[in-house]
Design an enzyme around this catalytic site. Structure first.
Site: not given
Ligand code: PLP
Length: 279
Positions: A33, A52, A100, A102, A143, A176, A200
């Protein structure tokens, strides 16, 4: 209008706007943003903010769906609807929409714009401050929704034809996976990173540790290095949908697959535990 919220061509007062749940901002905070001040309907330093904004999007490999000129013109066409010209303008682009997952979606980016009343703070009143240690990006034990580094790592793994990216810190400590915990078996012992702020604390990790205890497999919760991982008997990966998997290559180099017996015992124990808990 008192405020204005714009999303992919629709606009209304901000509080009347709704955004699809599939927008990657909701799942991952997967966007960038920029924001600036408007005085009397003039957006101050707008070209610098737009530059930017495009730079940030470029670094995140997000394709803004309009040109700089189109964005500039769009902002000036929207600002005319506001009751005051003294405003904060805010522009955001998110990496499209999807169920969803990744890795990058196969959809165009979403453009968000908001305007809300704001005033120039002239600096005549001093500001009281506090100090805090800068621990940003060291809160991997939480998380949170802010998952851009995990999104990028997952995408890199996919581009390499792999299912996971193993992450390490400067100095070579393995932490991880991009969305899993990573462990090793060495000489019959499980070694896994301690549940500190750099990982995590996976539910599947906790079950792996308990399985080891039940099967009399010693557990060491200590950091391990990339070198140790490459020489381990097995490299294990756990997450809730993958109770016990092992790696066969990392960066194209063969790893693990030297302790079939321990791996098989753990895998059978954990799969049975999952299945029986689900019934
Ligand atoms: N580490 C990270 C960064 C994750 O995102 C996840 C799962 O989403 C895990 C580890 C594994 O956690 P769990 O075993 O609770 O699924």
């Amino acid at each position: 209008m008192k405020t204005l919220g714009y999303y992919n061509g629709r606009f209304a007062e901000i509080e009347e706007m709704t955004i699809p749940m599939t927008d990657r901002a909701c799942w991952f905070g997967d966007g960038v943003y920029d924001a600036g001040l408007s005085l009397d309907y003039h957006m101050v330093f707008l070209d610098e903010h737009i530059d930017r904004f495009f730079r940030s999007a470029d670094l995140m490999e997000i394709q803004i769906p309009v040109s700089k000129k189109e964005l500039h013109d769009l902002l000036y066409s929207l600002i005319r609807h506001l009751d005051t010209g003294d405003l904060m303008y805010y522009i955001q682009v998110t990496r499209g929409s999807g169920i969803r997952n990744h890795v990058f979606p196969d959809s165009p980016a979403n453009l968000w714009i908001t305007f809300k009343p704001a005033e120039l703070v002239d600096g005549s009143v001093p500001v009281k401050m506090i100090i805090l240690e800068d621990t940003r990006f060291f809160h991997c034990n939480i998380k949170t929704l802010n998952l851009i580094p995990s999104v990028i790592a997952s995408q890199r793994a996919r581009e390499a034809g792999c299912g996971e990216a193993v992450l390490y810190r400067p100095g070579g400590r393995v932490t991880e996976g991009s969305h899993s915990n990573i462990h090793i078996l060495k000489s019959g012992e499980l070694q896994t990173a301690p549940a500190d702020n750099l990982i995590l604390p996976g539910i599947a990790r906790a079950h792996l540790i308990r399985a080891c205890r039940a099967l009399n497999i010693p557990v060491r919760e200590e950091p391990f290095s990339l070198d140790l991982m490459f020489s381990a008997d097995e490299v294990l990966m756990t997450m809730s949908s993958h109770p016990c998997c092992r790696a066969d290559t990392i960066d194209g180099k063969p790893v693990g697959k030297k302790d079939d017996d321990t791996f098989r015992r753990l895998r059978e124990y954990l799969i049975n535990e999952y299945i029986s808990d689900g019934r």
